[in-house]
Design a protein around this motif. Structure first.
Motif, PDB file in Angstrom:
ATOM      1  N   ASP A   1     -11.894   9.719  12.499  1.00 31.49           N
ATOM      2  CA  ASP A   1     -10.519   9.361  12.836  1.00 31.49           C
ATOM      3  C   ASP A   1      -9.790   8.747  11.642  1.00 31.49           C
ATOM      4  O   ASP A   1     -10.352   7.937  10.910  1.00 31.49           O
ATOM      5  CB  ASP A   1     -10.506   8.339  13.976  1.00 31.49           C
TER       6      ASP A   1
ATOM      7  N   ASP B   1      -2.084  10.010  15.250  1.00 34.97           N
ATOM      8  CA  ASP B   1      -3.450   9.857  14.750  1.00 34.97           C
ATOM      9  C   ASP B   1      -4.099  11.217  14.517  1.00 34.97           C
ATOM     10  O   ASP B   1      -3.949  12.147  15.329  1.00 34.97           O
ATOM     11  CB  ASP B   1      -4.307   9.070  15.740  1.00 34.97           C
TER      12      ASP B   1
ATOM     13  N   ASP C   1      -7.489  12.804  14.711  1.00 37.64           N
ATOM     14  CA  ASP C   1      -8.734  12.406  15.377  1.00 37.64           C
ATOM     15  C   ASP C   1      -9.890  13.335  15.022  1.00 37.64           C
ATOM     16  O   ASP C   1      -9.702  14.537  14.772  1.00 37.64           O
ATOM     17  CB  ASP C   1      -8.554  12.441  16.898  1.00 37.64           C
TER      18      ASP C   1
END
Length: 433
Positions: free
Chosen positions: A145, A89, A91
């Motif tokens: 995100d 991910d 972020d």
């Protein structure tokens, strides 16, 4: 760079070219070196010599720097697209991106992020500063995100020309070609422009051809003021041709050729006021989204449209979008334009029409609806010059529910197959045509 004498302001001129220039190169990096050098000395001129220049990141405009080229001879193009799904991910607050495959990314590339919630950083791209151990290190913070589990990806996409707080900058004489080879559609849904100006005062874009962008051609955004777009062409872009937006004021668009864009040719977005749109050719727009030559709406007040030729657009010549009274486009003047031959056949846009607002009719020169006040339509030629069933601009002017205080008069109206002026507003309007 060569041994240039910087002793006086008049000598602040740097050339960029593939050979025989102060800065020798054939990509955005050479142009940026020259721009930053001139900006460091308080401003000046960067002259880009004829040729094609490959962009791995945006050419970033700087305050009080004039970027000069030759419109048909100096061409900016995207480098081949690089992209990868996210392995981790990305972020908010991080300055690193971990793709599944980092092998084709390099320092100096501009990148944007995407997942199923949409695009991020397309207007102000992140620049890769280093690639280490499969991780892309970038020059600024990720602002929201983007998750791998939501089909997250990182893509080399950015405006080709970008001005952020570039007060007093000028761009004059470039072809900016936004075409990318993207058979998998990795750039689909991008809304920002290939020429993107934001948070800037007194920026001029002149003699620029902005073509084939995934999103818009030229956009002034985020409270930019006193901008000038003139003698430009915006064509073949997937969204809007020219797009003033986000509470920019005193914008002038004049003597431009705006055509063959997927949505509205000239899209007046939110909060555009005290601006002038004059002497433009706006034609054959709306082929992708069933849209109009000009669209105006949210808080777009005190604007002038004069001496434009608006024709062959898919839906209307000019569309006034439906808003509340507090947010309507009040006090707009439409004067001395030629508005002709707009509209489409019902079967041509059937799939798109199923998704449009129910208040939108088909084929008018000017369509206005909602509690807007002070519309002036005068001294225009509004006509359909075609014959028989090819007359698809069914009405000259339609005033829908809520319009009040409109003044319609002194226009030359002809050739419409249905009632020329339709007033369904329920308001008090002065119609003398």
């Amino acid at each position: 760079m060569g041994n240039k004498d910087w002793s006086t302001a008049n000598e602040r001129v740097v050339t960029v070219g593939r050979a025989g220039a102060d800065v020798v190169g054939e990509d955005n990096r050479a142009i940026q070196i020259a721009i930053d050098s001139v900006a460091h000395r308080g401003g000046g001129v960067v002259r880009v010599l004829p040729g094609e220049y490959t962009c791995y990141d945006s050419v970033r405009l700087r305050p009080n720097v004039t970027l000069l080229g030759q419109r048909d001879a100096v061409i900016l193009r995207y480098a081949p697209l690089v992209w990868s799904p996210l392995a981790v991910d990305a972020d908010k607050g991080q300055m690193e991106i971990t793709p599944e495959d980092a092998s084709n990314f390099r320092a100096g590339m501009g990148v944007s992020l995407h997942d199923s919630t949409g695009w991020l950083h397309t207007g102000q791209p992140l620049t890769i500063t280093a690639v280490r151990d499969g991780v892309l290190h970038v020059d600024s913070y990720i602002v929201a995100d983007r998750l791998a589990e939501r089909r997250g990806r990182v893509v080399t996409w950015f405006p080709l020309l970008l001005g952020v707080e570039a007060h007093g900058a000028t761009v004059d004489g470039f072809t900016v070609d936004g075409r990318v080879t993207d058979p998998e559609g990795r750039t689909s849904g991008i809304r920002t422009a290939i020429v993107y100006i934001l948070k800037s005062r007194n920026v001029t874009v002149r003699n620029v051809a902005a073509r084939n962008g995934v999103g818009d051609g030229i956009c002034y955004s985020t409270a930019s003021t006193d901008g000038l777009i003139e003698h430009c062409e915006a064509s073949g872009n997937g969204m809007f041709g020219i797009h003033p937006g986000s509470h920019s004021t005193r914008i002038r668009v004049r003597n431009c050729d705006i055509h063959d864009n997927g949505f509205d040719g000239l899209y007046i977005c939110w909060g555009i006021s005290h601006s002038e749109f004059t002497d433009n050719r706006i034609w054959r727009n709306g082929w992708k989204g069933y849209r109009s030559g000009i669209s105006i709406g949210h808080k777009d007040t005190d604007n002038l449209f004069a001496r434009n030729h608006i024709y062959d657009n898919a839906k209307y010549g000019i569309c006034f979008r439906q808003k509340t009274a507090a947010n309507a486009p009040h006090r707009v003047t439409v004067r001395d334009n030629v508005i002709e031959n707009n509209g489409s056949r019902a079967e041509e846009m059937a799939a798109i029409k199923a998704r449009i607002e129910p208040w939108e009719s088909i084929g008018s020169g000017i369509h206005a609806i909602g509690p807007m006040a002070g519309l002036v339509v005068e001294s225009n030629v509004i006509r359909d010059t075609r014959t028989g069933e090819d007359r698809l601009q069914r009405h000259a002017v339609v005033l829908g529910k809520g319009v009040t205080g409109a003044r319609i008069g002194g226009n030359s109206i002809s050739g419409h197959p249905q009632q020329a002026i339709v007033d369904e507003s329920g308001g008090e309007n002065d119609i003398t045509d």
